[in-house]
Design a protein around this motif. Sequence first.
Motif, short mmCIF file in Angstrom:
data_model
loop_
_atom_site.label_atom_id
_atom_site.label_comp_id
_atom_site.label_asym_id
_atom_site.label_seq_id
_atom_site.Cartn_x
_atom_site.Cartn_y
_atom_site.Cartn_z
N PHE A 116 0.84 -1.19 0.00
CA PHE A 116 0.00 0.00 0.00
C PHE A 116 0.87 1.24 0.00
CE2 PHE A 116 0.49 -1.44 4.35
CZ PHE A 116 0.84 -0.30 5.05
N ARG A 117 0.28 2.34 -0.41
CA ARG A 117 0.98 3.62 -0.43
C ARG A 117 0.15 4.60 0.36
NH1 ARG A 117 2.93 5.20 -6.01
NH2 ARG A 117 4.47 3.70 -5.37
N ILE A 118 0.81 5.32 1.26
CA ILE A 118 0.13 6.31 2.08
C ILE A 118 0.83 7.65 1.88
CG2 ILE A 118 -0.40 7.00 4.45
CD1 ILE A 118 -0.65 4.04 5.10
N ILE A 162 1.07 9.56 9.21
CA ILE A 162 1.52 8.49 8.30
C ILE A 162 1.58 7.16 9.04
CG2 ILE A 162 3.62 7.59 7.20
CD1 ILE A 162 2.40 9.36 5.25
N PHE A 163 2.22 7.15 10.21
CA PHE A 163 2.38 5.89 10.94
C PHE A 163 1.06 5.39 11.52
CE2 PHE A 163 6.82 7.31 10.76
CZ PHE A 163 7.35 6.18 10.18
N VAL A 176 7.57 5.22 16.90
CA VAL A 176 6.70 4.09 16.60
C VAL A 176 7.49 2.80 16.43
CG1 VAL A 176 4.82 5.47 15.65
CG2 VAL A 176 6.52 4.52 14.12
N PHE A 177 8.70 2.86 15.87
CA PHE A 177 9.50 1.64 15.76
C PHE A 177 9.86 1.10 17.13
CE2 PHE A 177 11.51 1.51 11.24
CZ PHE A 177 10.25 1.51 10.67
N ALA A 178 10.11 1.96 18.10
CA ALA A 178 10.40 1.50 19.46
C ALA A 178 9.19 0.76 20.03
CB ALA A 178 10.78 2.67 20.35
N GLU A 182 5.37 10.55 1.73
CA GLU A 182 4.69 9.41 1.12
C GLU A 182 5.44 8.16 1.52
OE1 GLU A 182 4.28 7.61 -3.32
OE2 GLU A 182 3.76 9.71 -3.08
N VAL A 183 4.70 7.15 1.96
CA VAL A 183 5.32 5.88 2.36
C VAL A 183 4.65 4.75 1.61
CG1 VAL A 183 5.72 4.26 4.27
CG2 VAL A 183 5.91 6.72 4.67
N GLU A 184 5.46 3.91 1.01
CA GLU A 184 5.00 2.68 0.38
C GLU A 184 5.44 1.56 1.31
OE1 GLU A 184 5.61 2.23 -3.93
OE2 GLU A 184 6.62 0.37 -3.37
N ALA A 185 4.55 0.63 1.59
CA ALA A 185 4.86 -0.43 2.55
C ALA A 185 4.50 -1.80 1.99
CB ALA A 185 4.08 -0.20 3.85
#
Length: 115
Positions: A5-7, A29-30, A70-72, A99-102
Amino acid sequence: MCAGFRIRAGGQSAGRLARRPRRFVSDQIFANLQAACEELRATPRDLVKLLTFVAGSHHLSGFYAAREEVFAEWHPDGDVPAHSLAVVSALATPELTVEVEAVVALGKGNAFQMI
């Protein structure tokens, strides 16, 4: 199975993009990534790859701060997904800043889906 997905984010207000503080956009985003994972009956721990585009280096500090936070939480053992990041001059519209693609691994085995 894998989902992709892309956000994109620049903030939204009444159906249109609005200017938001740099950190707000990255936090959103997160939050959107987590919601997309949940829609697929996955969790952020199932993220295997992220590709991020940031419009201008002045947005990097807010993005990095949000990502580290958020990674923590999502990956307390430090086993984070692969992540590539590119600073670009602009995204599709001036209001878009990140923009984030995941890619998320779904189910058992080696199958993936892009969400």
